[in-house]
Design a protein around this motif. Structure first.
Motif, mmCIF file in Angstrom:
data_model
loop_
_atom_site.group_PDB
_atom_site.id
_atom_site.type_symbol
_atom_site.label_atom_id
_atom_site.label_comp_id
_atom_site.label_asym_id
_atom_site.label_seq_id
_atom_site.Cartn_x
_atom_site.Cartn_y
_atom_site.Cartn_z
ATOM 1 N N GLU A 84 26.365 -6.676 107.810
ATOM 2 C CA GLU A 84 25.750 -6.616 106.495
ATOM 3 C C GLU A 84 26.342 -5.489 105.655
ATOM 4 O O GLU A 84 26.311 -5.521 104.444
ATOM 5 N N GLU A 85 26.878 -4.490 106.310
ATOM 6 C CA GLU A 85 27.474 -3.374 105.589
ATOM 7 C C GLU A 85 28.966 -3.632 105.434
ATOM 8 O O GLU A 85 29.778 -3.260 106.259
ATOM 9 N N ASP A 86 29.340 -4.314 104.353
ATOM 10 C CA ASP A 86 30.736 -4.662 104.107
ATOM 11 C C ASP A 86 31.576 -3.442 103.761
ATOM 12 O O ASP A 86 32.794 -3.529 103.695
ATOM 13 N N ASP A 87 30.947 -2.289 103.538
ATOM 14 C CA ASP A 87 31.683 -1.085 103.198
ATOM 15 C C ASP A 87 32.584 -0.641 104.343
ATOM 16 O O ASP A 87 33.579 0.036 104.132
ATOM 17 N N ASP A 88 32.265 -1.027 105.557
ATOM 18 C CA ASP A 88 33.033 -0.586 106.721
ATOM 19 C C ASP A 88 34.241 -1.492 106.978
ATOM 20 O O ASP A 88 35.032 -1.200 107.869
ATOM 21 N N LEU A 89 34.371 -2.583 106.243
ATOM 22 C CA LEU A 89 35.463 -3.533 106.473
ATOM 23 C C LEU A 89 36.340 -3.686 105.239
ATOM 24 O O LEU A 89 35.868 -3.631 104.111
ATOM 25 N N ILE A 90 37.611 -3.911 105.497
ATOM 26 C CA ILE A 90 38.547 -4.241 104.425
ATOM 27 C C ILE A 90 38.961 -5.691 104.653
ATOM 28 O O ILE A 90 39.408 -6.055 105.735
ATOM 29 N N GLU A 91 38.807 -6.486 103.617
ATOM 30 C CA GLU A 91 39.159 -7.898 103.714
ATOM 31 C C GLU A 91 40.530 -8.105 103.096
ATOM 32 O O GLU A 91 40.810 -7.613 102.011
ATOM 33 N N ILE A 101 41.707 -11.851 106.975
ATOM 34 C CA ILE A 101 41.711 -10.882 108.063
ATOM 35 C C ILE A 101 40.875 -9.693 107.623
ATOM 36 O O ILE A 101 40.907 -9.280 106.458
ATOM 37 N N TYR A 102 40.115 -9.130 108.567
ATOM 38 C CA TYR A 102 39.275 -7.977 108.291
ATOM 39 C C TYR A 102 39.791 -6.774 109.087
ATOM 40 O O TYR A 102 40.164 -6.898 110.244
ATOM 41 N N PHE A 103 39.811 -5.612 108.433
ATOM 42 C CA PHE A 103 40.232 -4.373 109.070
ATOM 43 C C PHE A 103 39.101 -3.363 108.983
ATOM 44 O O PHE A 103 38.356 -3.330 107.997
ATOM 45 N N ASP A 104 39.008 -2.520 109.988
ATOM 46 C CA ASP A 104 38.045 -1.426 109.985
ATOM 47 C C ASP A 104 38.527 -0.390 108.965
ATOM 48 O O ASP A 104 39.651 0.096 109.041
ATOM 49 N N ALA A 105 37.676 -0.073 108.012
ATOM 50 C CA ALA A 105 38.069 0.823 106.920
ATOM 51 C C ALA A 105 38.416 2.227 107.418
ATOM 52 O O ALA A 105 39.302 2.877 106.871
ATOM 53 N N GLU A 106 37.740 2.686 108.457
ATOM 54 C CA GLU A 106 37.984 4.040 108.937
ATOM 55 C C GLU A 106 39.330 4.172 109.635
ATOM 56 O O GLU A 106 39.967 5.220 109.570
ATOM 57 N N SER A 107 39.783 3.136 110.294
ATOM 58 C CA SER A 107 41.028 3.246 111.055
ATOM 59 C C SER A 107 42.212 2.563 110.361
ATOM 60 O O SER A 107 43.314 2.565 110.886
ATOM 61 N N PHE A 108 42.015 2.024 109.168
ATOM 62 C CA PHE A 108 43.089 1.325 108.474
ATOM 63 C C PHE A 108 44.102 2.317 107.914
ATOM 64 O O PHE A 108 43.746 3.304 107.284
#
Length: 133
Positions: A84-91, A101-108
């Motif tokens: 639900e928290e899309d802030d943590d993902l990069i689409e 494809i989705y990436f983890d925002a913190e480790s991208f």
């Protein structure tokens, strides 16, 4: 249940005190009834003990099941909260096959090479300033 056993014992004592014996038809009947009551009291006592043991066993199973449910479903709830928290993902959409494809925002890290898992081609065009050479 011991109350029932005590009452049967009282009836046996009462029959002995009244000198009820097997010499008369009525005496045989009364003694047979008292004996049947005694056996019934024993069976009921055993059933009560078995029931108590089963009840403890079911409670133990219920506790174990609750732990399993907690382990399985609490983790799933956390995953739904993360989704639900899309802030943590990069689409990102692959420019070649349009796969999302989705990436983890913190480790991208954009400096790393990212390959589409679907078509195995680079997701980001690396042609830029380095291409002038």
């Amino acid at each position: 249940m011991s109350n029932l056993s005590d009452r049967v014992a009282y009836l046996k004592g009462l029959a002995e005190g009244m000198e009820i014996g097997e010499d008369s038809k009525l005496g045989k009947l009364v003694l047979a009834i008292i004996e049947a009551l005694g056996e019934t009291a024993e069976v009921i006592q055993q059933l009560a003990e078995d029931h108590e043991e089963l009840d403890e066993y079911v409670e133990s199973i219920d506790d174990d099941l609750a732990e399993i449910e907690e382990a399985l479903f609490d983790d799933d709830d956390d995953e739904y909260d993360d989704d639900e928290e899309d802030d943590d993902l990069i689409e990102c959409e692959c420019p070649h096959c349009n796969n999302t494809i989705y990436f983890d925002a913190e480790s991208f890290d954009l400096a790393e090479e990212h390959i589409c898992p679907n078509c195995k081609k680079p997701l980001f065009d690396e042609t830029g300033e380095d291409n002038d050479e």
